[in-house]
Design an enzyme around this catalytic site. Structure first.
Site, PDB file in Angstrom:
ATOM      1  N   ASP A  60       0.805  -1.227   0.000  1.00  0.00           N
ATOM      2  CA  ASP A  60       0.000   0.000   0.000  1.00  0.00           C
ATOM      3  C   ASP A  60       0.837   1.276   0.000  1.00  0.00           C
ATOM      4  O   ASP A  60       0.314   2.355   0.283  1.00  0.00           O
ATOM      5  CB  ASP A  60      -0.928  -0.014   1.224  1.00  0.00           C
ATOM      6  CG  ASP A  60      -2.075  -1.003   1.055  1.00  0.00           C
ATOM      7  OD1 ASP A  60      -2.848  -0.828   0.087  1.00  0.00           O
ATOM      8  OD2 ASP A  60      -2.183  -1.941   1.854  1.00  0.00           O
ATOM      9  N   GLU A  65      -0.552   9.478   1.698  1.00  0.00           N
ATOM     10  CA  GLU A  65      -1.335  10.353   2.590  1.00  0.00           C
ATOM     11  C   GLU A  65      -1.448   9.786   4.008  1.00  0.00           C
ATOM     12  O   GLU A  65      -1.495  10.542   4.981  1.00  0.00           O
ATOM     13  CB  GLU A  65      -2.754  10.517   2.030  1.00  0.00           C
ATOM     14  CG  GLU A  65      -3.687  11.251   2.961  1.00  0.00           C
ATOM     15  CD  GLU A  65      -5.101  11.364   2.450  1.00  0.00           C
ATOM     16  OE1 GLU A  65      -5.735  10.341   2.153  1.00  0.00           O
ATOM     17  OE2 GLU A  65      -5.574  12.488   2.364  1.00  0.00           O
ATOM     18  N   ASP A  66      -1.474   8.472   4.104  1.00  0.00           N
ATOM     19  CA  ASP A  66      -1.717   7.874   5.417  1.00  0.00           C
ATOM     20  C   ASP A  66      -0.521   7.946   6.352  1.00  0.00           C
ATOM     21  O   ASP A  66      -0.653   7.680   7.542  1.00  0.00           O
ATOM     22  CB  ASP A  66      -2.157   6.409   5.243  1.00  0.00           C
ATOM     23  CG  ASP A  66      -3.511   6.338   4.574  1.00  0.00           C
ATOM     24  OD1 ASP A  66      -4.375   7.160   4.918  1.00  0.00           O
ATOM     25  OD2 ASP A  66      -3.697   5.488   3.686  1.00  0.00           O
ATOM     26  N   ARG A  85       1.447  -1.667   7.263  1.00  0.00           N
ATOM     27  CA  ARG A  85       1.813  -0.387   6.657  1.00  0.00           C
ATOM     28  C   ARG A  85       2.770   0.443   7.512  1.00  0.00           C
ATOM     29  O   ARG A  85       3.188   1.524   7.099  1.00  0.00           O
ATOM     30  CB  ARG A  85       0.535   0.416   6.354  1.00  0.00           C
ATOM     31  CG  ARG A  85      -0.417  -0.301   5.396  1.00  0.00           C
ATOM     32  CD  ARG A  85      -1.396   0.641   4.770  1.00  0.00           C
ATOM     33  NE  ARG A  85      -0.696   1.725   4.088  1.00  0.00           N
ATOM     34  CZ  ARG A  85      -1.291   2.818   3.623  1.00  0.00           C
ATOM     35  NH1 ARG A  85      -2.595   2.955   3.768  1.00  0.00           N
ATOM     36  NH2 ARG A  85      -0.595   3.761   3.032  1.00  0.00           N
ATOM     37  N   ARG A 130      -8.802   2.484  11.715  1.00  0.00           N
ATOM     38  CA  ARG A 130      -7.369   2.754  11.604  1.00  0.00           C
ATOM     39  C   ARG A 130      -6.852   3.761  12.638  1.00  0.00           C
ATOM     40  O   ARG A 130      -5.674   3.738  12.974  1.00  0.00           O
ATOM     41  CB  ARG A 130      -7.047   3.291  10.200  1.00  0.00           C
ATOM     42  CG  ARG A 130      -7.373   2.309   9.072  1.00  0.00           C
ATOM     43  CD  ARG A 130      -6.453   1.113   9.088  1.00  0.00           C
ATOM     44  NE  ARG A 130      -6.809   0.128   8.087  1.00  0.00           N
ATOM     45  CZ  ARG A 130      -6.416   0.174   6.827  1.00  0.00           C
ATOM     46  NH1 ARG A 130      -5.669   1.166   6.400  1.00  0.00           N
ATOM     47  NH2 ARG A 130      -6.774  -0.775   5.990  1.00  0.00           N
ATOM     48  N   HIS A 160     -11.938   5.676   5.876  1.00  0.00           N
ATOM     49  CA  HIS A 160     -11.326   6.879   6.476  1.00  0.00           C
ATOM     50  C   HIS A 160     -12.310   8.052   6.449  1.00  0.00           C
ATOM     51  O   HIS A 160     -13.248   8.060   5.629  1.00  0.00           O
ATOM     52  CB  HIS A 160     -10.104   7.297   5.653  1.00  0.00           C
ATOM     53  CG  HIS A 160      -8.907   6.416   5.786  1.00  0.00           C
ATOM     54  ND1 HIS A 160      -8.218   5.931   4.696  1.00  0.00           N
ATOM     55  CD2 HIS A 160      -8.247   5.961   6.884  1.00  0.00           C
ATOM     56  CE1 HIS A 160      -7.189   5.199   5.111  1.00  0.00           C
ATOM     57  NE2 HIS A 160      -7.187   5.189   6.434  1.00  0.00           N
ATOM     58  N   CYS A 247      -5.414   9.988  -1.356  1.00  0.00           N
ATOM     59  CA  CYS A 247      -4.456   9.061  -0.713  1.00  0.00           C
ATOM     60  C   CYS A 247      -3.074   9.060  -1.327  1.00  0.00           C
ATOM     61  O   CYS A 247      -2.109   8.729  -0.650  1.00  0.00           O
ATOM     62  CB  CYS A 247      -4.907   7.614  -0.823  1.00  0.00           C
ATOM     63  SG  CYS A 247      -6.614   7.354  -0.778  1.00  0.00           S
TER      64      CYS A 247
HETATM   65  C1  CIR Z   1      -5.373   0.471   2.981  1.00  0.00           C
HETATM   66  O1  CIR Z   1      -6.304  -0.279   3.294  1.00  0.00           O
HETATM   67  O2  CIR Z   1      -4.638   0.975   3.820  1.00  0.00           O
HETATM   68  C2  CIR Z   1      -5.134   0.728   1.515  1.00  0.00           C
HETATM   69  N1  CIR Z   1      -5.487  -0.438   0.767  1.00  0.00           N
HETATM   70  C3  CIR Z   1      -5.944   1.922   1.044  1.00  0.00           C
HETATM   71  C4  CIR Z   1      -5.531   3.188   1.722  1.00  0.00           C
HETATM   72  C5  CIR Z   1      -6.279   4.366   1.212  1.00  0.00           C
HETATM   73  N2  CIR Z   1      -5.828   5.539   1.861  1.00  0.00           N
HETATM   74  C6  CIR Z   1      -6.555   6.631   2.015  1.00  0.00           C
HETATM   75  O3  CIR Z   1      -7.725   6.657   1.686  1.00  0.00           O
HETATM   76  N3  CIR Z   1      -6.002   7.671   2.619  1.00  0.00           N
END
Ligand code: CIR
Length: 256
Positions: A60, A65-66, A85, A130, A160, A247
């Protein structure tokens, strides 16, 4: 100078984390071509691209962004809620250290940047699968001395907060009311997504224009009807990984 931090799509993307979608085949070549077009859209809106190193093992990793929340005064390096992650943040921290003082979310706190919606001096933070209470408290401690307020927001049925609501113009929130209650937000106007497009509330506002996914044409019409300027991108492959347009970048003001 506005900076957009991005990272190449990992070859492991087909093994991404999934919370709400069934796994479906991802075309890696196409995902990479779409990501390049997304980067070009950011550049066309005046962003200078800064690349993070590719992480071939981290499925991922494209969803940068995360891994951080970047404010004018500091950047908060997150501790992503998905254990798979967590190591993505190392390279984000190394890069952002060149631009901002850093603060860190630490165990037992978890926080995904996708849960943090910045509106002026208010940080709305989704209580999601999360981002936990300890993570939200740590975020508040890091930012409150700089004059920010943190407001936790309840979510239902989405990954999110920014799956449920994003800013599309000053004071105007694009929102899916099925995922989040509009009363969670103070002093805002709202534009609801077309109910046929539950994932349509995720848009990237750069200056006064919006990067927006082709997969949501009905809501796009609503944005255009409000006089907003939309740059369309095709994100079909990262959408299969539950990614939206916010993201895949971290956007902030860099040195002039
Ligand atoms: C996840 O589940 O972490 C990734 N497959 C998708 C993350 C998407 N991130 C976001 O919307 N900020």
């Amino acid at each position: 100078m506005r900076i957009a931090v991005t990272r190449e799509v990992s070859e492991a993307l087909p093994r991404c984390e999934l919370s709400y979608l069934q796994r479906s085949p991802i075309d890696l070549e196409l995902a990479r071509a779409q990501h390049r077009a997304y980067e070009e859209a950011l550049e066309s809106l005046g962003c200078r691209l800064v690349g993070l190193p590719e992480l071939p093992e981290q499925a991922d990793a494209v969803f940068v962004e995360d891994t951080a929340v970047v404010l004018e005064e500091l950047a908060i390096i997150t501790r992503p809620g998905a254990e798979s992650r967590r190591s993505e943040t190392r390279s984000t921290a190394a890069l952002l250290a060149g631009f901002r003082r850093l603060a860190y979310i630490q165990a037992p706190g978890t926080l995904d940047g996708g849960d943090v919606l910045v509106v002026g001096r208010t940080l709305y933070v989704g209580r999601s699968g999360r981002s936990n209470a300890a993570g939200i408290t740590q975020l508040a401690k890091a930012v409150e001395p700089h004059g920010y307020t943190v407001t936790a927001v309840e979510l239902k049925g989405c990954l999110h907060l920014k799956t449920a609501a994003t800013l599309v113009a000053p004071g105007l929130l694009l929102i899916n009311p099925a995922f989040v209650d509009r009363h969670a937000f103070a002093d805002m106007d709202f534009l609801e997504v077309d109910p046929r497009e539950p994932h349509a509330a995720n848009a990237v506002l750069v200056g006064h224009r919006i990067i927006y996914p082709r997969s949501c044409p009905h809501t796009r019409e609503r944005l255009l009807g409000r006089g907003l300027q939309v740059v369309s991108v095709d994100m079909s492959e990262t959408e299969k990984a539950e990614g939206g347009v916010t993201c895949s970048s971290l956007i902030f003001e860099g040195p002039t």
